[in-house]
Scaffold this motif. Structure first.
Motif, PDB file in Angstrom:
ATOM      1  N   THR A 171       0.826  -1.210   0.000  1.00 45.28           N
ATOM      2  CA  THR A 171       0.000   0.000   0.000  1.00 45.28           C
ATOM      3  C   THR A 171       0.853   1.250   0.000  1.00 45.28           C
ATOM      4  O   THR A 171       2.086   1.176   0.053  1.00 45.28           O
ATOM      5  CB  THR A 171      -0.919  -0.002   1.247  1.00 45.28           C
ATOM      6  OG1 THR A 171      -1.807   1.108   1.184  1.00 45.28           O
ATOM      7  CG2 THR A 171      -0.111   0.097   2.515  1.00 45.28           C
ATOM      8  N   CYS A 186      -4.071   6.946   4.489  1.00 48.93           N
ATOM      9  CA  CYS A 186      -3.919   5.872   3.497  1.00 48.93           C
ATOM     10  C   CYS A 186      -4.220   6.431   2.104  1.00 48.93           C
ATOM     11  O   CYS A 186      -5.226   7.105   1.899  1.00 48.93           O
ATOM     12  CB  CYS A 186      -4.875   4.732   3.827  1.00 48.93           C
ATOM     13  SG  CYS A 186      -4.825   3.365   2.644  1.00 48.93           S
ATOM     14  N   GLU A 188      -3.445   4.247  -0.773  1.00 52.51           N
ATOM     15  CA  GLU A 188      -3.686   3.085  -1.632  1.00 52.51           C
ATOM     16  C   GLU A 188      -3.661   1.834  -0.767  1.00 52.51           C
ATOM     17  O   GLU A 188      -2.880   1.733   0.186  1.00 52.51           O
ATOM     18  CB  GLU A 188      -2.599   3.008  -2.718  1.00 52.51           C
ATOM     19  CG  GLU A 188      -2.759   1.839  -3.673  1.00 52.51           C
ATOM     20  CD  GLU A 188      -1.636   1.794  -4.701  1.00 52.51           C
ATOM     21  OE1 GLU A 188      -0.775   0.892  -4.628  1.00 52.51           O
ATOM     22  OE2 GLU A 188      -1.616   2.688  -5.571  1.00 52.51           O
ATOM     23  N   LYS A 190      -4.733  -0.831   2.051  1.00 47.07           N
ATOM     24  CA  LYS A 190      -5.337  -0.761   3.389  1.00 47.07           C
ATOM     25  C   LYS A 190      -4.236  -0.781   4.436  1.00 47.07           C
ATOM     26  O   LYS A 190      -3.232  -1.481   4.288  1.00 47.07           O
ATOM     27  CB  LYS A 190      -6.283  -1.943   3.612  1.00 47.07           C
ATOM     28  CG  LYS A 190      -6.967  -1.943   4.980  1.00 47.07           C
ATOM     29  CD  LYS A 190      -7.781  -3.212   5.201  1.00 47.07           C
ATOM     30  CE  LYS A 190      -9.033  -3.190   4.348  1.00 47.07           C
ATOM     31  NZ  LYS A 190      -9.939  -4.341   4.669  1.00 47.07           N
ATOM     32  N   THR A 203      -8.765   2.888   4.586  1.00 50.29           N
ATOM     33  CA  THR A 203      -8.769   2.633   3.151  1.00 50.29           C
ATOM     34  C   THR A 203      -8.410   3.936   2.431  1.00 50.29           C
ATOM     35  O   THR A 203      -8.334   4.994   3.062  1.00 50.29           O
ATOM     36  CB  THR A 203     -10.151   2.126   2.692  1.00 50.29           C
ATOM     37  OG1 THR A 203     -11.143   3.072   3.094  1.00 50.29           O
ATOM     38  CG2 THR A 203     -10.461   0.777   3.309  1.00 50.29           C
ATOM     39  N   GLU A 206      -8.780   7.847   3.556  1.00 50.64           N
ATOM     40  CA  GLU A 206      -9.096   7.963   4.974  1.00 50.64           C
ATOM     41  C   GLU A 206      -7.860   8.262   5.806  1.00 50.64           C
ATOM     42  O   GLU A 206      -6.747   7.857   5.460  1.00 50.64           O
ATOM     43  CB  GLU A 206      -9.762   6.685   5.485  1.00 50.64           C
ATOM     44  CG  GLU A 206     -11.124   6.423   4.871  1.00 50.64           C
ATOM     45  CD  GLU A 206     -11.774   5.178   5.439  1.00 50.64           C
ATOM     46  OE1 GLU A 206     -13.009   5.090   5.401  1.00 50.64           O
ATOM     47  OE2 GLU A 206     -11.041   4.277   5.913  1.00 50.64           O
TER      48      GLU A 206
END
Length: 303
Positions: A171, A186, A188, A190, A203, A206
């Protein structure tokens, strides 16, 4: 005199004064001295070579082929072997315990790769530590400050801070741990954020932000990466003193505030490559007067 002969002669204590001075002036001497000190602590079992030889020869049968006995001509060969063993042990010890430290000084940024080729960008005034040895079994980065991570696909590791931990799998995310502010966004995939015995999953878009352990609301983002990587910082319900410290880090300056500011600061467009504009954006809402007393010193006063 060849280097190995010099080393052997020094180990035997057979150098004259002039040879010893020349040997001690070598750049490698300090390493030789340390290895000699370590090897001196190694003790081999006492053995009577002559008695051992006699015992072996008396056990030979008449039909056995003549044995050829090779005897060490000088004890320095044993010493060199001991030195090599100690050197190998020391090398292994330092390698397995070595910690890689990456630092971004005030006014600068640092980019580097983790052992799995994940990319990390350190913001100004930040530091990251990790161990390359056994990375596949213990994937962990210790962070002080702020960093943006682009994790290699399928890879996972933890980012540890004094305020919380972030666990990720393939991520992109940003972590900030400064003073009492802990913030994770974030971009990309999780991420799992652990803090104060709580766990939160984020996610794309967020964020979670905590000030002294209490959650601070910040809006979702549609950006692909944190603003500071593009020379713009966003502040949400930030303490004025934290903003001042961030400006000091970004511009490598000293800012003195004369007075007490109460209200928190909010802005989404504070530049990190234009000090005058950054000071105006911050000083404006508080009615502060900006005075530069030196190239790297600024005083903010209440008007």
């Amino acid at each position: 005199m060849k280097e190995d002969n010099k080393l052997a002669k020094w180990l035997e204590g057979a150098m004259d004064e002039q040879e010893l001075k020349a040997f001690q002036s070598l750049p490698e001497f300090e390493t030789y001295r340390k290895i000699k000190d370590f090897s001196a602590q190694l003790k081999a079992p006492e053995t009577d070579i002559d008695t051992l030889y006699q015992n072996i020869t008396t056990k030979k049968t008449s039909t056995a082929p003549a044995a050829k006995v090779v005897r060490l001509q000088s004890p320095w060969l044993v010493r060199i072997a001991a030195v090599l063993v100690v050197a190998l042990c020391l090398t292994f010890f330092f390698y397995t315990n070595h910690t890689t430290t990456e630092i971004a000084e005030n006014g600068k940024r640092t980019e580097f790769l983790l052992p799995d080729n994940s990319e990390v960008v350190l913001n100004a005034g930040s530091q990251a530590e990790f161990k390359s040895w056994n990375w596949n079994k213990k994937r962990s980065v210790n962070l002080k400050g702020e960093a943006f991570f682009k994790v290699a696909k399928g890879k996972t590791f933890d980012v540890n801070t004094s305020l919380g931990k972030v666990t990720v799998v393939g991520t992109q995310f940003n972590v900030k741990a400064r003073e009492n502010r802990f913030e994770v966004t974030c971009f990309e995939g999780k991420v799992k954020v652990s803090y104060n015995n709580n766990e939160v999953f984020l996610t794309p878009g967020e964020s979670i932000s905590l000030e002294e352990g209490k959650e601070v609301e910040i809006p979702e983002t549609t950006n692909q990466q944190p603003g500071w990587t593009n020379n713009t910082i966003a502040f949400h319900e930030e303490k004025p003193e934290n903003v001042i410290k961030e400006l000091e880090r970004q511009y490598n300056v000293k800012i003195e505030l004369k007075g007490k500011l109460i209200n928190t600061f909010n802005a989404s467009n504070v530049p990190t490559n234009d000090l005058d504009t950054a000071l105006e954006v911050f000083a404006g809402p508080y009615g502060l007067k900006v005075e530069k007393t030196a190239k790297d010193r600024i005083i903010l006063t209440m008007e």
